[in-house]
Design an enzyme around this catalytic site. Structure first.
Site, PDB file in Angstrom:
ATOM      1  N   LYS A  42     -38.786 106.613 -83.595  1.00 45.63           N
ATOM      2  CA  LYS A  42     -38.292 107.283 -84.599  1.00 45.63           C
ATOM      3  C   LYS A  42     -39.012 107.174 -86.111  1.00 45.63           C
ATOM      4  O   LYS A  42     -39.540 107.843 -86.713  1.00 45.63           O
ATOM      5  CB  LYS A  42     -36.773 106.931 -85.039  1.00 45.63           C
ATOM      6  CG  LYS A  42     -35.826 107.143 -83.840  1.00 45.63           C
ATOM      7  CD  LYS A  42     -34.397 106.784 -84.083  1.00 45.63           C
ATOM      8  CE  LYS A  42     -33.829 105.447 -84.518  1.00 45.63           C
ATOM      9  NZ  LYS A  42     -34.041 104.553 -83.191  1.00 45.63           N
ATOM     10  N   ARG A 117     -25.412 106.118 -87.176  1.00 42.35           N
ATOM     11  CA  ARG A 117     -25.460 105.323 -85.973  1.00 42.35           C
ATOM     12  C   ARG A 117     -24.080 105.018 -85.467  1.00 42.35           C
ATOM     13  O   ARG A 117     -23.927 104.450 -84.332  1.00 42.35           O
ATOM     14  CB  ARG A 117     -25.939 103.716 -86.327  1.00 42.35           C
ATOM     15  CG  ARG A 117     -27.363 103.677 -85.788  1.00 42.35           C
ATOM     16  CD  ARG A 117     -27.691 102.412 -86.513  1.00 42.35           C
ATOM     17  NE  ARG A 117     -28.929 101.725 -85.742  1.00 42.35           N
ATOM     18  CZ  ARG A 117     -30.028 101.414 -86.064  1.00 42.35           C
ATOM     19  NH1 ARG A 117     -30.450 102.021 -87.159  1.00 42.35           N
ATOM     20  NH2 ARG A 117     -30.944 100.739 -85.316  1.00 42.35           N
ATOM     21  N   ARG A 153     -43.369  94.031 -80.011  1.00 41.35           N
ATOM     22  CA  ARG A 153     -43.433  94.350 -81.509  1.00 41.35           C
ATOM     23  C   ARG A 153     -44.033  93.338 -82.232  1.00 41.35           C
ATOM     24  O   ARG A 153     -43.348  92.245 -82.092  1.00 41.35           O
ATOM     25  CB  ARG A 153     -42.258  95.361 -82.045  1.00 41.35           C
ATOM     26  CG  ARG A 153     -42.681  95.656 -83.393  1.00 41.35           C
ATOM     27  CD  ARG A 153     -41.864  96.824 -83.789  1.00 41.35           C
ATOM     28  NE  ARG A 153     -40.293  96.408 -83.657  1.00 41.35           N
ATOM     29  CZ  ARG A 153     -39.287  97.198 -83.946  1.00 41.35           C
ATOM     30  NH1 ARG A 153     -39.922  98.620 -83.972  1.00 41.35           N
ATOM     31  NH2 ARG A 153     -38.164  97.010 -83.911  1.00 41.35           N
ATOM     32  N   ARG A 186     -39.816  90.504 -85.235  1.00 44.17           N
ATOM     33  CA  ARG A 186     -38.542  90.623 -86.041  1.00 44.17           C
ATOM     34  C   ARG A 186     -37.397  89.732 -85.368  1.00 44.17           C
ATOM     35  O   ARG A 186     -37.599  89.786 -83.951  1.00 44.17           O
ATOM     36  CB  ARG A 186     -38.399  92.192 -86.115  1.00 44.17           C
ATOM     37  CG  ARG A 186     -38.838  92.992 -87.406  1.00 44.17           C
ATOM     38  CD  ARG A 186     -38.471  94.376 -86.992  1.00 44.17           C
ATOM     39  NE  ARG A 186     -37.292  94.848 -86.604  1.00 44.17           N
ATOM     40  CZ  ARG A 186     -36.861  96.071 -86.672  1.00 44.17           C
ATOM     41  NH1 ARG A 186     -37.490  97.020 -86.898  1.00 44.17           N
ATOM     42  NH2 ARG A 186     -35.695  96.522 -86.247  1.00 44.17           N
ATOM     43  N   ARG A 197     -28.682  94.986 -79.004  1.00 40.26           N
ATOM     44  CA  ARG A 197     -28.913  96.156 -79.797  1.00 40.26           C
ATOM     45  C   ARG A 197     -28.518  97.513 -78.783  1.00 40.26           C
ATOM     46  O   ARG A 197     -28.188  98.409 -79.381  1.00 40.26           O
ATOM     47  CB  ARG A 197     -30.469  96.136 -80.265  1.00 40.26           C
ATOM     48  CG  ARG A 197     -30.672  95.404 -81.539  1.00 40.26           C
ATOM     49  CD  ARG A 197     -31.642  95.061 -82.062  1.00 40.26           C
ATOM     50  NE  ARG A 197     -32.370  96.053 -82.496  1.00 40.26           N
ATOM     51  CZ  ARG A 197     -34.013  96.062 -82.683  1.00 40.26           C
ATOM     52  NH1 ARG A 197     -34.640  95.321 -82.332  1.00 40.26           N
ATOM     53  NH2 ARG A 197     -34.444  97.009 -83.155  1.00 40.26           N
TER      54      ARG A 197
HETATM   55  P1  AMP Z   1     -33.463  99.622 -87.117  1.00 39.77           P
HETATM   56  O1  AMP Z   1     -34.848  99.213 -87.898  1.00 39.77           O
HETATM   57  O2  AMP Z   1     -33.242 100.977 -87.550  1.00 39.77           O
HETATM   58  O3  AMP Z   1     -33.886  99.253 -85.881  1.00 39.77           O
HETATM   59  O4  AMP Z   1     -32.369  98.686 -87.806  1.00 39.77           O
HETATM   60  C1  AMP Z   1     -32.256  97.159 -87.746  1.00 39.77           C
HETATM   61  C2  AMP Z   1     -30.797  96.688 -87.887  1.00 39.77           C
HETATM   62  O5  AMP Z   1     -30.429  97.363 -89.207  1.00 39.77           O
HETATM   63  C3  AMP Z   1     -29.885  97.289 -86.787  1.00 39.77           C
HETATM   64  O6  AMP Z   1     -29.993  96.654 -85.760  1.00 39.77           O
HETATM   65  C4  AMP Z   1     -28.606  97.170 -87.746  1.00 39.77           C
HETATM   66  O7  AMP Z   1     -28.135  95.844 -87.718  1.00 39.77           O
HETATM   67  C5  AMP Z   1     -28.812  97.488 -89.143  1.00 39.77           C
HETATM   68  N1  AMP Z   1     -28.947  99.056 -89.480  1.00 39.77           N
HETATM   69  C6  AMP Z   1     -29.905  99.902 -89.542  1.00 39.77           C
HETATM   70  N2  AMP Z   1     -29.317 101.380 -89.502  1.00 39.77           N
HETATM   71  C7  AMP Z   1     -28.032 101.037 -89.729  1.00 39.77           C
HETATM   72  C8  AMP Z   1     -26.611 101.778 -89.742  1.00 39.77           C
HETATM   73  N3  AMP Z   1     -26.985 103.091 -89.535  1.00 39.77           N
HETATM   74  N4  AMP Z   1     -25.699 101.296 -89.465  1.00 39.77           N
HETATM   75  C9  AMP Z   1     -25.244 100.011 -89.273  1.00 39.77           C
HETATM   76  N5  AMP Z   1     -26.436  99.046 -89.256  1.00 39.77           N
HETATM   77  C10 AMP Z   1     -27.549  99.558 -89.276  1.00 39.77           C
END
Ligand code: AMP
Length: 241
Positions: A42, A117, A153, A186, A197
């Site tokens: 994404k 989400r 990654r 990360r 996740r």
């Molecule tokens: P991402 O980089 O989008 O994979 O996000 C990393 C982490 O940030 C996720 O695993 C969640 O812990 C938190 N996070 C990101 N976006 C959201 C969201 N819309 N709602 C809740 N937690 C989020």
């Protein structure tokens, strides 16, 4: 979305004298929601789309990581939740997203990467996008491939450059090609957290597919292909609106 690229450029033409109200009538606010599991690509697609559409990428994951780095109150609350692979509570997310979307660069639209989400976040977003053209694209990738992508990654902590030990390794193992910094993983890309996740995705985010299908906004792309190929299909979806 790029179909109205000409309309978008109105504000930056020599005709700077047009009033904002006139521009508002000409420019439909377009909101692209990139759905899909972690590791689907994404963020990669969103970054390409910035240049194509002139809209900003709103990555809630990046916003949270930035808050963690800066040790803000939000960052302190989010840090443990993120490294456990869980979702940050809806009320916190909705607050930061509302604030971000009120900024002037979002006036003509934006690309959401990682939000919504949950169903509650989707309902909240609906209240903010009343009257906008909303396009939802789900990038689908099978789980074995997602695990490989996420666990491989590596990120440069200095310039944010992203590598993958399987697909796009740095020239020298563990070092950023651009600045030579030591690459890091990360905390939520460790294998035990990846499983969590993906399970959170299945339980809390995948129901959004049905939610958007019912609203006639849903599109799907096979994300198990080259970045360029996926991008071309994404543009076709946006241009067909
Ligand atoms: P991402 O980089 O989008 O994979 O996000 C990393 C982490 O940030 C996720 O695993 C969640 O812990 C938190 N996070 C990101 N976006 C959201 C969201 N819309 N709602 C809740 N937690 C989020």
């Amino acid at each position: 979305m790029s179909a109205d690229r000409t309309t978008l450029s109105v504000g930056s033409t020599p005709d700077g004298s047009r009033r904002a109200a006139d521009r508002k009538q000409e420019t439909m606010q377009t909101v692209l929601i990139l759905l899909g599991p972690p590791g689907a690509g994404k963020g990669t697609q969103a970054k390409r789309l910035i240049a194509e559409t002139g809209r900003p990428q709103i990555s809630t994951g990046d916003m949270l990581r930035d808050a963690v780095r800066r040790h803000t109150e939000l960052g302190r609350k989010a840090k443990g939740i993120m490294s456990a692979g869980q979702l940050v509570p809806d009320d916190l997310m909705e607050g930061i997203v509302r604030e971000r979307l009120e900024q002037s660069d979002c006036r003509d639209g934006y690309i959401l990467d990682g939000f919504p989400r949950t169903l509650s976040q989707a309902e909240f977003l609906r209240t903010l996008t009343d009257g906008a053209q909303v396009v939802v694209v789900n990038i689908q990738v099978d789980e074995a491939e997602l695990v490989k992508r996420l666990s491989g990654r590596r990120v440069c902590p200095e310039d944010g450059q992203i590598y993958n030990v399987h697909y796009s390794p740095p020239r020298q193992a563990g070092k950023c090609d651009r600045c030579g910094s030591q690459l890091v993983q990360r905390p939520d890309d460790r294998e035990e957290v990846i499983a969590e996740r993906l399970s959170v995705y299945r339980r809390q985010t995948a129901p959004l597919i049905e939610y958007y299908k019912q609203r006639g906004l849903y599109h799907e792309l096979n994300g198990d292909r080259g970045v360029g190929e996926i991008f071309e299909d994404l543009k076709k979806i946006l241009n067909s609106r």
